[in-house]
Every structure is written in structure tokens, then in C-alpha cells.
Design a protein around this motif. Structure first.
Motif, short mmCIF file in Angstrom:
data_model
loop_
_atom_site.label_atom_id
_atom_site.label_comp_id
_atom_site.label_asym_id
_atom_site.label_seq_id
_atom_site.Cartn_x
_atom_site.Cartn_y
_atom_site.Cartn_z
N THR A 143 -3.23 8.68 -5.08
CA THR A 143 -3.21 9.14 -3.69
C THR A 143 -2.71 10.58 -3.60
O THR A 143 -3.14 11.34 -2.74
N HIS B 58 -4.33 1.88 -0.87
CA HIS B 58 -3.64 3.17 -1.01
C HIS B 58 -4.53 4.35 -0.64
O HIS B 58 -4.05 5.39 -0.21
N HIS B 59 -5.84 4.20 -0.89
CA HIS B 59 -6.73 5.36 -0.86
C HIS B 59 -7.53 5.49 0.42
O HIS B 59 -8.39 6.36 0.52
N CYS C 261 0.83 -1.21 0.00
CA CYS C 261 0.00 0.00 0.00
C CYS C 261 0.86 1.26 0.00
O CYS C 261 0.37 2.36 0.29
N GLU D 274 -1.46 3.85 -7.28
CA GLU D 274 -0.61 4.40 -6.22
C GLU D 274 -0.60 5.94 -6.29
O GLU D 274 -0.81 6.63 -5.28
N VAL E 148 2.89 4.45 -1.20
CA VAL E 148 2.67 5.46 -2.23
C VAL E 148 3.98 6.20 -2.50
O VAL E 148 4.60 6.71 -1.57
N ALA F 148 3.86 12.82 -7.58
CA ALA F 148 4.19 11.40 -7.68
C ALA F 148 5.65 11.23 -8.08
O ALA F 148 6.14 11.91 -8.98
N SER G 280 6.27 0.97 -10.71
CA SER G 280 5.42 1.27 -9.55
C SER G 280 6.06 0.64 -8.33
O SER G 280 6.96 -0.21 -8.44
#
Lengths: 232, 232
Positions: free
Chosen positions: B211, B151-152, B112, B208, B114, B125, B132
Motif C-alpha cells: 500500500t 488494503h489496496h 485491512c 500490507e 496498513v 512501511a 505484520s
């Protein structure tokens, strides 16, 4: 920076470049059905006029009032519209916009193009040199206010005017506050939808590419998926 | 491929690497409050035991039954758990996992993390060489089934057990169907949440990175935003 910000969004003439494709046509007919004046653009202006007539008929039948929809070349539409939505295929994106910096100067340009490819494993996100399609547009249109939005709204659901209410939010990304406010308001013209500010243009990439995941969702669940933002 | 798939998800012992950080601790306490057995991992095993005791107390008070939460080093937790959630800071991600390929072999690993940075313009990002964070994990853990998820979900809301029901979906990406099914079921253990399959691991990047956009949403709307998938 734009004239668009000075009038209520419902009074703006919305041009859709690539308005004969699924996403563009879906946005055109849905906006026209709620009273927005729409211009459908295409490389082929005869095709644009044909689609515009069809869109006008469907929007009028669904909306109960005479819809205002006309068609023309992408260049003519870019020049005539107050606010322009870019809905061309990704592989034609740069070429179409490269010639339109002049007519699009001073306007809000809403890019909904998704950099997506398909292979035997399904859909995937394509890298864009500028970081995202929206950033590519901004690089090509230095005098426009480029905003990314409307990536996640299903073309199928947009076209289906038998469902007057949609279910989803429009993530709006951009660096010009007046422009993102205008695009949020435009999204809010569609019953059931909200425009939600979701960050700067440098964070457009993942908003665009999330559409690839929604394609996977659609395949797995036999759906026309969109997204909602919770707690907002 | 994994033992995890053979038992009901509620019976799995869930290890959380980086379980003393906000997202890891939030997931730990929320899962423990609904009866999941949880192991809290940290580089510092004394700190892990301290957080585990606190998590156990809060989860027990909220859940009404004695919560099972213990703490230990990340390596011990990786070895002892049936399913492992990776919630370490991004800048320690590769280093932590590089030493754990053995204990994590044959297990579902849920990443999870980010890849996010901050500067004067806000969040952005960060590029990851493997594409990723989840793909980085998969490269480092060749014998594990790596899945991207969680992630969210706001750490603040996860921790706030005064709200027994959450509002959001967990996008689950991965290439192993049994593993993504297990992680969807784990997400479904949290009242109000669903695990929604959202594509292959090669499409983890934008999940990812989205987020980052939720951070912008939170700032604009003073919210703890999450997402829902519509029409599913």
C-alpha cells in the motif's frame, strides 16, 4: 547520472547477470525477441555462451530479425553492457555484486532478485539485513544507479515466445529519476507491459516479497500470475 | 471454524471497527450499497451513529433499496456482527483489539490496517514486531480466524458511489481456508472486484506494505491506484 539516460532505451546493450537461470534467461530471450541487444552472463562463461546461442536462435525465430545475443562471464558482461539486470540466485547475490562495483560504476543496475525461501508450508520472504535485495545491491554498488524491477513477471511466460504479448505491469522502484525512467522505458519495450514507478528504494522490500504471494496464487489457481496497477 | 462459513456471505452482518475513518467508512458505504447489512464501530459511539446514518442515506440513494447500517461502539459492533473488518488507525490497532478477544471469538476478523508512516521522503512501511498487522491481530485474537484483505482498495473510490463498478482485486491472506473463502466471497460482493487468495498469514507483511508503494504511484500519476492479479 548514467550514460544509459542519453540514448533511446532500444539502443542500449542490456547485460543479464545470472542470465542462464529461469528469470534471467526469460528476460534475455524476451528482450532479444523485440530487438534489444543482450549479453547473457553467468559464473560459467561456456554455459553463458551456450545459453546465449539458444536464446539468439529462439529470439530470431520469434522476432523475424537476427537477434543480437552473446554470452560471457558475469564480470565481462557487467563491463560491456550499458545497463545491467541482476538475476542471480538470492543466495549468491551479495557475493556476485561485491566484485563488480568497478565495472558497474556509472551504470543503471536493475535488480529483480527475490529473497524467497521454501519450507513445508510453502514460500516465505527472507529478511535481508539491508532491508531489501535492491538496497543490498545499492550498498555494494555505491557508484551505480540501482533500481528494483521485473520481480513479478513470470519466467515461464517470458520464455514462451509463442505468446507475443504479455499481460502485466513492472513495478519500478529507485531513488534516481533518470534511472527509473530508463527502466520503465525498458519494461515498455515488452509488448503488453508497462513500467510503473512505485516508489523509492526503501520501499523495495515489499515489491520483492510480493513475489512470494504470487507463488501462492500460482499454486492455488494453477496460474502464472503477475500484477497490473489500476487507474494508471 | 466460524458461523460465518455456514451462511451465504450476503446474509452476514459485517461490522467495521474504525468505521468512521476513510477506509472503514468507504468499505461500509460500498458494502451497504450492494445490500450488505453493516455496523459502523468507533471509539465514540455517538460519532459512529452519526456516520452510520450518513452511510445509510448514501447507500440507499445509490443502491435503490433501504440500506441497513447502524452505529455503535467498537465493542458493541464486535459483539453484534457476524464478520468484523478492522479499519482502525495503525497506532491504535493493538490497543483496540486487545480488549475484544472475547466478543470476536469464533468470528472471521478481516484486517485491512496498513503499517505506514510518512516523512519528508514520503510514505514508508513501519516494522511490526509480530511480522505484520494481521499477525499482530492473530496474536491478540487467538480464538478468531484472522484474514488480511482490502488494503489496496482506494478509500476515495470506495466512497464514490457515482461509480458503481470498481476496478481491482482484493488480495486475501490467511491460514483458515473457510475464513479466506468467506472473505474472498465478501470482496466479490463489490461489483468489479474479486477476492484472490494470496497466501498464508506469514506473508501478510508485504501485502500490507505494498500500500505504501501505491501511495507513491498515486503521487506520481495523480491516481487512485489499486492492483489486479493477471492470469487468474
Amino acid at each position: 547520472m548514467t550514460a544509459a539516460g542519453e540514448r533511446p532505451v532500444g539502443e542500449l546493450v542490456v547485460g543479464v547477470l545470472g542470465g542462464t537461470g529461469p528469470q534471467g534467461r526469460g528476460l534475455a530471450v524476451r528482450l532479444a525477441s523485440v530487438g534489444q541487444r543482450v549479453l547473457v552472463g553467468s559464473r560459467d562463461d561456456a554455459r553463458a555462451r551456450e545459453v546465449a546461442a539458444s536464446v539468439a536462435g529462439r529470439a530470431t525465430a520469434a522476432g523475424g530479425a537476427q537477434a543480437s545475443v552473446q554470452g560471457g562471464s558475469n564480470a565481462d558482461v557487467a563491463g560491456a553492457a550499458d545497463l545491467v539486470v541482476v538475476a542471480v540466485p538470492f543466495d549468491g547475490h551479495a557475493a556476485v555484486l561485491a566484485g563488480l562495483a568497478g565495472p558497474l560504476a556509472g551504470k543503471v543496475v536493475v535488480d529483480c532478485v527475490v529473497p524467497m525461501g521454501f519450507d513445508e508450508l510453502g514460500a516465505y520472504a527472507v529478511d535481508v539485513a539491508e532491508g531489501s535485495v535492491a538496497q543490498q545491491a545499492a550498498a555494494l554498488l555505491p557508484d551505480s544507479a540501482v533500481v528494483g524491477a521485473f520481480h513479478h513477471v513470470s519466467a515461464v511466460l517470458l520464455e514462451d515466445l509463442s505468446r507475443p504479448t504479455l499481460d502485466g505491469d513492472v513495478l519500478v522502484v529507485g531513488d534516481d529519476r533518470a534511472a527509473t525512467d530508463t527502466v520503465q522505458a525498458l519494461a515498455g519495450q515488452l509488448p503488453g507491459m508497462r513500467g510503473v514507478y512505485a516508489g523509492r528504494l526503501r520501499n523495495a522490500r515489499q515489491v520483492e516479497a510480493l513475489t512470494v504471494n504470487l507463488v501462492s496464487v500460482n499454486r492455488r489457481y494453477k496460474a502464472h500470475a503477475g500484477i497490473r496497477v489500476t487507474d494508471v
